[in-house]
Design an enzyme around this catalytic site. Structure first.
Site, PDB file in Angstrom:
ATOM      1  N   LYS A   1       8.199 -31.423 -49.630  1.00 54.31           N
ATOM      2  CA  LYS A   1       8.283 -32.432 -50.769  1.00 54.31           C
ATOM      3  C   LYS A   1       6.715 -32.574 -51.071  1.00 54.31           C
ATOM      4  O   LYS A   1       5.932 -33.269 -50.197  1.00 54.31           O
ATOM      5  CB  LYS A   1       9.144 -33.571 -50.158  1.00 54.31           C
ATOM      6  CG  LYS A   1       8.975 -34.693 -51.357  1.00 54.31           C
ATOM      7  CD  LYS A   1       9.573 -35.961 -50.912  1.00 54.31           C
ATOM      8  CE  LYS A   1       9.117 -37.132 -51.778  1.00 54.31           C
ATOM      9  NZ  LYS A   1       7.846 -37.465 -51.974  1.00 54.31           N
TER      10      LYS A   1
ATOM     11  N   ASP B   1       3.387 -32.364 -39.505  1.00 52.96           N
ATOM     12  CA  ASP B   1       2.216 -32.688 -40.305  1.00 52.96           C
ATOM     13  C   ASP B   1       1.009 -32.751 -39.534  1.00 52.96           C
ATOM     14  O   ASP B   1       1.020 -32.593 -38.116  1.00 52.96           O
ATOM     15  CB  ASP B   1       2.381 -33.998 -40.849  1.00 52.96           C
ATOM     16  CG  ASP B   1       1.945 -34.481 -42.257  1.00 52.96           C
ATOM     17  OD1 ASP B   1       0.661 -34.079 -42.365  1.00 52.96           O
ATOM     18  OD2 ASP B   1       2.605 -34.682 -42.958  1.00 52.96           O
TER      19      ASP B   1
ATOM     20  N   HIS C   1       1.843 -28.947 -54.774  1.00 60.11           N
ATOM     21  CA  HIS C   1       0.966 -29.518 -55.932  1.00 60.11           C
ATOM     22  C   HIS C   1      -0.254 -29.852 -55.572  1.00 60.11           C
ATOM     23  O   HIS C   1      -1.250 -29.963 -56.200  1.00 60.11           O
ATOM     24  CB  HIS C   1       1.796 -30.400 -56.791  1.00 60.11           C
ATOM     25  CG  HIS C   1       1.765 -31.530 -56.197  1.00 60.11           C
ATOM     26  ND1 HIS C   1       2.039 -32.876 -56.638  1.00 60.11           N
ATOM     27  CD2 HIS C   1       1.652 -32.232 -55.027  1.00 60.11           C
ATOM     28  CE1 HIS C   1       1.956 -34.043 -55.864  1.00 60.11           C
ATOM     29  NE2 HIS C   1       1.668 -33.724 -54.914  1.00 60.11           N
TER      30      HIS C   1
END
Length: 338
Positions: A233, A199, A237
């Protein structure tokens, strides 16, 4: 149906998987119901009907459904802080003014000549990801909220599909894994898997020195660390179709082919426009999917997608095979292979 655990989350009463996921979905419906009000305000400001907005939500309630927005006992149990499935941090993160306030400027966003990518960008003058990097307090609250959701999703995924999805893997990278809730749950369930979280630097800084999962800082648009499997996860989107293809191409480079055990694991909503049982589109799950889609579109440049839309992205990214397995009414587990 087999219960989620010995004690359940509702006192000592055992709770079935269907009851648990149903309660979770009902909680989501309560959380995101305010999107109806934001859309109505936008429609009033623009002088247009609700149906012509980018979402179509059924807000009509039967007069007998006076408690339509009341929490059920199971959905309320998700807010008990002493429970392992405590979702209070998620509720507080999603309903933080930083995320809610942009809903007040939907009409300005629709009519803005500057064409900002989201209402969030228009309201704050920067993207969600830029703001989290510059606002330490919100960054902490947001990551805690995402971790609460990830912990719950991990339990569902591991119980329903753990052996089928993770058995035999030697390494796994959780792309956009936040503070490591999902990766930690997988590592604890399958100690033979070397798990890492990938990340942005300000996100994984808290994971440095973690004995269970490794922390890797970087940008998914530049590269993805190599592993047998990559899991995403609630990442895709956030992005438009072209960016999703870029991300998945980098994931494809990071894993071996299907014959070598490689896979990309995606946890996302697969949006259904109609109730499969009767063809209607007014059940609570469908409404919650639409509410969440409205929320996402106002906050980030992405959207929720149908299976057909997902398939076109997978093919464009170079994957030849995929499977979709339901986790709950709100999200599914997708496995990609090439």
């Amino acid at each position: 149906m087999e219960s989620m655990n010995k004690n359940g989350i509702h006192g000592d009463q055992e709770v079935t998987m269907a009851e648990l996921t149903g309660g979770h979905g009902h909680l989501w419906n309560i959380i995101f119901s305010y999107a109806n009000s934001m859309a109505l305000k936008c429609a009033a400001e623009l002088g247009i009907a609700m149906a012509s907005l980018f979402l179509s939500l059924s807000t009509a309630r039967n007069e007998e459904e006076e408690e339509a927005y009341a929490l059920t006992p199971i959905s309320a149990s998700f807010l008990v802080t002493s429970k392992a499935e405590n979702m209070s941090p998620f509720v507080l993160a999603i309903l933080d003014p930083v995320l809610v306030n942009p809903g007040h400027c939907l009409s300005r966003w629709f009519t803005s000549s500057a064409e900002p990518p989201t209402a969030f960008d228009l309201f704050h003058g920067k993207s969600l990801f830029e703001l989290t990097g510059n606002n330490p307090e919100f960054n902490v609250n947001f990551n805690l909220g995402m971790a609460a959701d990830a912990s719950f999703m991990a339990k569902l995924v591991l119980k329903q599909y753990g052996d089928d999805v993770f058995r035999g893997l030697r390494s796994l990278v959780d792309v956009g894994g936040g503070i490591g809730a999902l990766a930690t749950a997988i590592a604890n369930a399958f100690p033979q898997i070397k798990c890492a979280v990938f990340d942005l630097p300000h996100v994984v800084s808290s994971l440095q020195g973690n004995p269970t999962v490794a922390a890797i800082a970087g940008n998914v648009f530049e590269f993805v660390p190599p592993a047998d499997a990559v899991i995403l996860k609630w990442i895709l989107h956030d992005w438009n179709d072209e960016d999703c293809v870029r991300i998945l191409k980098n994931c494809k480079k990071a894993i071996p082919p299907k014959e070598g055990g490689g896979k990309v694991i995606i946890i996302e909503m697969v949006r259904k426009l109609k109730n499969e049982e009767d063809g209607s589109n007014h059940d609570e799950t469908t409404e919650t999917q639409l509410l969440w889609d409205a929320y996402v579109r106002a906050a980030v440049p992405g959207k929720e997608r149908s299976e057909a839309e997902w398939k076109s992205i997978f093919i464009a990214a170079g994957f030849s095979d995929y499977s979709v397995s339901p986790i709950s009414g709100l999200r599914s587990l997708i496995q990609l292979f090439y």
